[in-house]
Design an enzyme around this catalytic site. Structure first.
Site, mmCIF file in Angstrom:
data_model
loop_
_atom_site.group_PDB
_atom_site.id
_atom_site.type_symbol
_atom_site.label_atom_id
_atom_site.label_comp_id
_atom_site.label_asym_id
_atom_site.label_seq_id
_atom_site.Cartn_x
_atom_site.Cartn_y
_atom_site.Cartn_z
ATOM 1 N N ASP A 1 46.289 36.209 36.654
ATOM 2 C CA ASP A 1 46.640 37.320 37.537
ATOM 3 C C ASP A 1 48.139 37.279 37.873
ATOM 4 O O ASP A 1 48.809 36.254 37.676
ATOM 5 C CB ASP A 1 45.807 37.181 38.828
ATOM 6 C CG ASP A 1 45.594 38.492 39.562
ATOM 7 O OD1 ASP A 1 46.291 39.476 39.245
ATOM 8 O OD2 ASP A 1 44.743 38.524 40.469
ATOM 9 N N ASP B 1 41.667 47.481 39.760
ATOM 10 C CA ASP B 1 40.888 46.911 40.861
ATOM 11 C C ASP B 1 39.881 47.921 41.394
ATOM 12 O O ASP B 1 39.078 47.598 42.264
ATOM 13 C CB ASP B 1 41.811 46.479 42.011
ATOM 14 C CG ASP B 1 42.339 45.072 41.804
ATOM 15 O OD1 ASP B 1 41.872 44.394 40.879
ATOM 16 O OD2 ASP B 1 43.229 44.654 42.568
HETATM 17 C C1 DGJ Z 1 43.953 40.963 42.168
HETATM 18 C C2 DGJ Z 1 42.978 41.174 41.051
HETATM 19 O O1 DGJ Z 1 43.204 42.400 40.456
HETATM 20 C C3 DGJ Z 1 41.561 41.048 41.583
HETATM 21 O O2 DGJ Z 1 40.652 41.302 40.566
HETATM 22 C C4 DGJ Z 1 41.378 39.667 42.143
HETATM 23 O O3 DGJ Z 1 41.447 38.724 41.105
HETATM 24 C C5 DGJ Z 1 42.422 39.384 43.195
HETATM 25 N N1 DGJ Z 1 43.753 39.638 42.723
HETATM 26 C C6 DGJ Z 1 42.331 37.964 43.672
HETATM 27 O O4 DGJ Z 1 43.343 37.644 44.534
#
Ligand code: DGJ
Length: 716
Positions: A443, A508
């Site tokens: 990430d 997300d």
């Molecule tokens: C942002 C990501 O897009 C989410 O899927 C998740 O992994 C969060 N970060 C976790 O902090």
């Protein structure tokens, strides 16, 4: 000057290049030409200009009289050699596996530098344009920009670009190509939600299936600029490449810099043709050890967020396995002091508070349940409240003398510092060595702002390279581990990261209605097997909307499917429906993950009430297609659902695939449905020709808003 022409030919595309100036000048990029071009009109200088019409070369130069934006902007100390001009040295065209490569070297004796232009035309028509700049002098050269330029025919009068933001990525905007220049610049240090480096030039009459379309992508995960100019002399071009901060790029004596690869696709069959070519290129670039079968995921994020608890996760794993999940991915919250998003980031050791016996028991349970185990990391970042930054505050990539601008309460880690790089690499290496982990979700959750190295200069370019190097090294050391590229959802979707990642986290937003739009955009650039797509909770966490399991499932199954909800809290019916949808995905997974993703046009009086898309097998023997009713149709009798792209001469059996365990489609009784649908449910599926589906189409199903139907077409 005499032209020296090379004609690179592929299936449906020709690239005709004049190499007489050294830097390749593309005279034609588009439709395949059957005869060798012998004479090309270079344009006649107009009164009131200069005595030449400077060509639009791959790196057009101000010094040649080019009036647009130069492809190379450089200078030496004190401002000298700011406008080099190059002449031809040598060039060669060679056939390599799967395509042709033209390489041409151009030199400038005055500034003692050279440019090598490279055009790779794959047999399937995908063009990759790249260039190197080399400093042959004994003093450094500062580069303000070094990009690749592609000419576009004057008939392409529209541009298509992706607007986006967190949770609403990849929304295609089409507009008339303005006189002058359109530009987007990205300084966020990641590919970005807002200005991903993709651009389409289109004939105004083009649509999903018709017309000429050119797609251009700068394959890079850092800062970039995309630029499209309609010049006063009527010519058009697109320039794409990396964006440097002031003073960021210096090429020292004897060194070279490669501009980022620019991928160009040409289609004479609308946007679908362009996407198909982009997909082929992604499939070529994916890591060689990428596995064919993409396991269905359970991602813990929206199920538990930071509330990691062995007992709870164990129940989640059991429930996940029971619905057919094949890989359990433990998201943020498993390490250091990471009990919320303010602390602990950067400390990549398992939290002994939450996991007193380490991760081994959970991993063992997951594996005993027949699933693989994956894990979340964010290696480029650290919270100030972390052991890492407490021990090494100097590893934060900030600029001395200024209060840093924070993002999600975290700093970018200066991975250009060898000690910091080594520390993070070995922490991740230990994690993967010490556990049976086969998947890493990587990430990246904040922009770069004033990201400087120890000497105070901008480091986004070097950080981007460091990320690539670290992923490459981890892949080399752990050959069975696959990677996912995530940046607050779809903030890092590009063809360079996809050399190292098998999957992207598309957004997300797990709201299926929003996802229909996001994935429609994503399907223009990446194939389904790469596009992470999850069944979220019934009430979406990012929109508050409640959506049926059927809609969530049918949406997620057209990507690399996963589940991101608390399955352990679901009731029996919900679990059974979810299992059913996962099973449907698995039944068609091989087709969805290998075929040609296509989008259909749906027409209503006001437009936009329904969306349709699908995947057609590359030999056109079968297809899986969905019709999604977003809102109620304006037309009382919605127009036919035309399904294009099949083999016109072949007959296809039309099978409705129920999205629930019940066999009745969502909106009510079977009697409400068109005959092809009720016949299919009654076990007497109809057969229609590919030509009929293309020219006439099926009567659309009568379904409620926020619902969908899924149809399998199998050729005889
Ligand atoms: C942002 C990501 O897009 C989410 O899927 C998740 O992994 C969060 N970060 C976790 O902090």
């Amino acid at each position: 000057m005499h032209q020296s022409i090379e004609h690179l030919r592929a299936d449906t595309t020709s690239v005709v290049v004049d190499v007489s100036r050294g830097i390749p000048v593309i005279l034609h990029w588009g439709a395949a030409l059957s005869q060798d071009p012998t004479q090309w009109q270079q344009g006649i200088p107009a009164h009131g200009t200069i005595d030449v019409v400077a060509p639009i070369s791959m790196v057009p130069m101000h010094g040649d009289g080019f009036a647009g934006r130069p492809g190379l902007q450089v200078h030496r100390r004190g401002g000298r050699h700011w406008s080099p001009r190059f002449r031809a040295a040598e060039h060669a065209v060679t056939r390599i596996d799967g395509g042709l490569v033209l390489e041409s070297r151009a030199i400038d004796e005055v500034s003692e530098s050279e440019i090598i232009g490279r055009l790779h035309l794959a047999d399937d028509g995908v063009l990759t344009a790249s260039a190197d700049f080399r400093n042959n002098s004994n003093s450094p050269v500062m580069l303000n920009s070094f990009t690749v330029t592609l000419p576009i025919v004057s008939g392409a009068t529209e541009l298509g670009v992706f607007a986006g933001r967190w949770s609403r990525e990849l929304q295609l905007q089409r507009f008339s190509w303005p006189y002058g220049a359109w530009t987007s610049e990205n300084r966020m240090g990641r590919t970005s939600h807002e200005h991903p480096p993709y651009l389409f030039a289109l004939e105004s009459s083009s649509d999903e299936w018709n017309g000429q379309v050119w797609g251009i992508h700068a394959a890079w995960s850092g800062n970039h600029s995309m630029y499209a100019e309609w010049m006063p002399d009527g010519r058009r071009y697109v320039q794409a490449g990396e964006l440097f901060h002031p003073g960021e790029m210096c090429v020292y004596s004897g060194e070279s810099l490669s501009a980022v690869d620019v991928i160009g696709v040409y289609s004479n069959s609308g946007l679908n043709g362009a996407s198909r070519s982009f997909h082929r290129e992604v499939r070529r670039r994916l890591p060689a050890n990428a596995r064919r079968v993409r396991p269905v995921h359970l991602n813990t994020w929206e199920a538990v967020y930071f509330s990691h608890d062995e007992e709870r996760l164990s129940r989640l794993a059991e429930a996940a396995a029971s619905v057919g999940v094949e890989r359990f991915v433990l998201d943020d919250g498993w390490f250091g002091g990471r009990r919320n998003d303010q602390t602990g980031l950067g400390d990549w050791t398992v939290s002994s508070t939450v996991y007193p016996n380490g991760l081994a028991p959970l991993i063992a349970q997951v594996r005993n349940l027949g699933m693989e185990f994956g894990i979340w990391v964010e290696p480029e970042m650290a919270n100030p409240d972390s052991d890492l930054l407490r021990a090494h505050p100097e590893w934060a990539a900030t600029t001395d003398g200024y209060d840093p601008v924070m993002g999600r309460r975290q700093h970018v880690v200066d991975l250009t510092n060898p000690a910091a790089y080594e520390h993070v690499l070995s922490a991740l290496d230990d994690l993967l060595t010490g556990h049976e982990i086969t998947y890493v979700k990587w990430d990246m959750n904040r922009w770069h702002v004033q990201a400087s190295g120890a000497d105070g200069t901008a480091i986004t370019h070097a950080l981007t390279k460091a990320v690539y190097a670290m992923m490459d090294e981890l892949r080399r050391r752990h050959r069975d581990v696959e990677f996912e590229s995530c940046a607050s959802g779809g903030g890092r979707i590009d063809f360079e990261i996809l050399r190292r990642c098998e999957r992207v986290w598309t957004s997300d937003c797990n709201d299926a209605l929003e996802r229909q739009l996001i994935q429609r955009g994503a399907s223009m650039i990446i194939p389904a097997e790469v596009m992470g797509s999850h069944v979220g909770p019934s009430r979406s966490h990012t929109t508050g909307r409640r959506l049926s399991m059927e809609l969530r499932g049918v949406t997620a199954m057209f990507g690399h499917m996963g589940v991101e909800a608390d399955v352990s809290a679901m009731g029996e019916d919900e679990l059974a429906d979810l299992s059913h949808l996962v099973a449907v995905h698995k039944r068609f997974r091989a087709l969805i993950h290998s075929g040609d993703a296509v989008r259909f046009e749906t027409f209503d009086l006001t437009g936009g009430s329904a969306l349709s898309h699908g995947v057609i097998a590359s030999d056109r023997s079968e297809a899986i297609v969905a019709y999604v009713q977003l809102v109620t149709a304006q037309a009382a009798v919605p127009p036919p659902w035309r399904i294009l792209g099949l083999d016109a001469a072949r007959d296809y059996t039309v099978n409705l695939i129920p999205l629930t365990r019940a066999t009745v489609p969502l909106s009510g009784t079977a009697a409400d449905q068109p005959a092809w649908s009720s016949d299919s449910l009654a076990g007497r599926p109809q057969r229609v020709s590919g030509a009929f589906l293309r020219d006439i189409g099926l009567a659309p199903p009568a379904i409620w808003p926020e619902s969908a139907v899924l149809v399998h077409l199998s050729g005889s």
